[in-house]
Design a protein around this motif. Structure first.
Motif: not given
Length: 234
Positions: A158-170, A112-122, A196-198
């Motif tokens: 793609p090795a940067r993605l775990p760190g990006i997700v870890a920085s998400m506060e919610q 029902k609720k998701v967090a999203i990582v996207a490469p696009y401009m804001k 595994a991380q989340v």
């Protein structure tokens, strides 16, 4: 579309008897802007016609943001129109889109609720977020990596993605993580790491598109390394 989806289907070949060939027709785009996306989408009918000449069994429209930039719910209109192109050419084929597949995949796993990582401009990322929200899915948090060059999107590590997700506060409040809301941005090597991380399901546009293609072919959806959505349970 031309790297991770074949990689997933090759992985499936290690545990299932079906074999796949891959065919592509390209819609041109160099910079991920709303104007270039609209021009790109306008070329999709040509691509569907060309691919239907090969009598393919299923077609996938790769660019998620091209669809989502055309207005809420547009994936249904696009898929129906492109399918009709194949019918009119005498080689009827189902058409899935990464945009529709991602929405359907999120709903399939019950998120029902998701967090999203996207490469696009804001601004484009906000457009994607609002499109997903319009489909009844809450986007609790999102990250725009602000990469405008399409080749640079493909070159993102793609090795940067775990760190990006870890920085998400919610991240603790979501039901699932969309690790890449873009078929172009590589993410497959990080999927199992982030799951595994989340401790939550992780899916991507490429994973969802592969899932939708397999479903349209009435094939088992179990793919090694494909995360929760491709576990075979959905």
């Amino acid at each position: 579309m031309e790297t991770e989806i074949p990689a997933l289907l090759r992985a499936r070949e290690t545990i299932s008897p079906e074999r796949f060939t891959f065919h592509s027709s390209r819609m041109r785009m160099k910079h991920v802007t709303k104007e270039e996306l609209a021009a790109m989408d306008a070329a999709s009918d040509r691509c569907a016609l060309e691919l239907s000449d090969a009598a393919v069994d299923v077609m996938g429209y790769a660019c998620l943001v091209a669809i989502m930039s055309m207005g809420h719910g547009y994936h249904r209109e696009s898929q129906a129109r492109l399918h009709q192109v194949t019918v009119d050419n005498g080689n009827s084929a189902p058409v899935v889109s990464s945009a529709g597949a991602l929405v359907d995949g999120i709903k399939a796993i019950g998120a029902k609720k998701v967090a999203i990582v996207a490469p696009y401009m804001k601004p484009l990322t906000e457009m994607v977020v609002n499109y997903i929200r319009s489909e009844g899915i809450e986007v609790t948090e999102w990250r725009a990596l602000e990469i405008s060059d399409n080749l640079a999107v493909a070159g993102h590590d793609p090795a940067r993605l775990p760190g990006i997700v870890a920085s998400m506060e919610q991240i603790g409040d979501v039901d699932a993580v969309v690790l890449s809301a873009c078929v172009q941005m590589p993410s497959l090597p990080a999927v199992s790491i982030v799951e595994a991380q989340v401790g939550k399901p992780v899916l991507t546009a490429a994973i969802a598109t592969t899932w939708a293609m397999l479903k349209s072919l009435d094939l088992d959806t179990r793919v090694p390394g494909g995360g929760t959505l491709l576990s075979g349970a959905y």
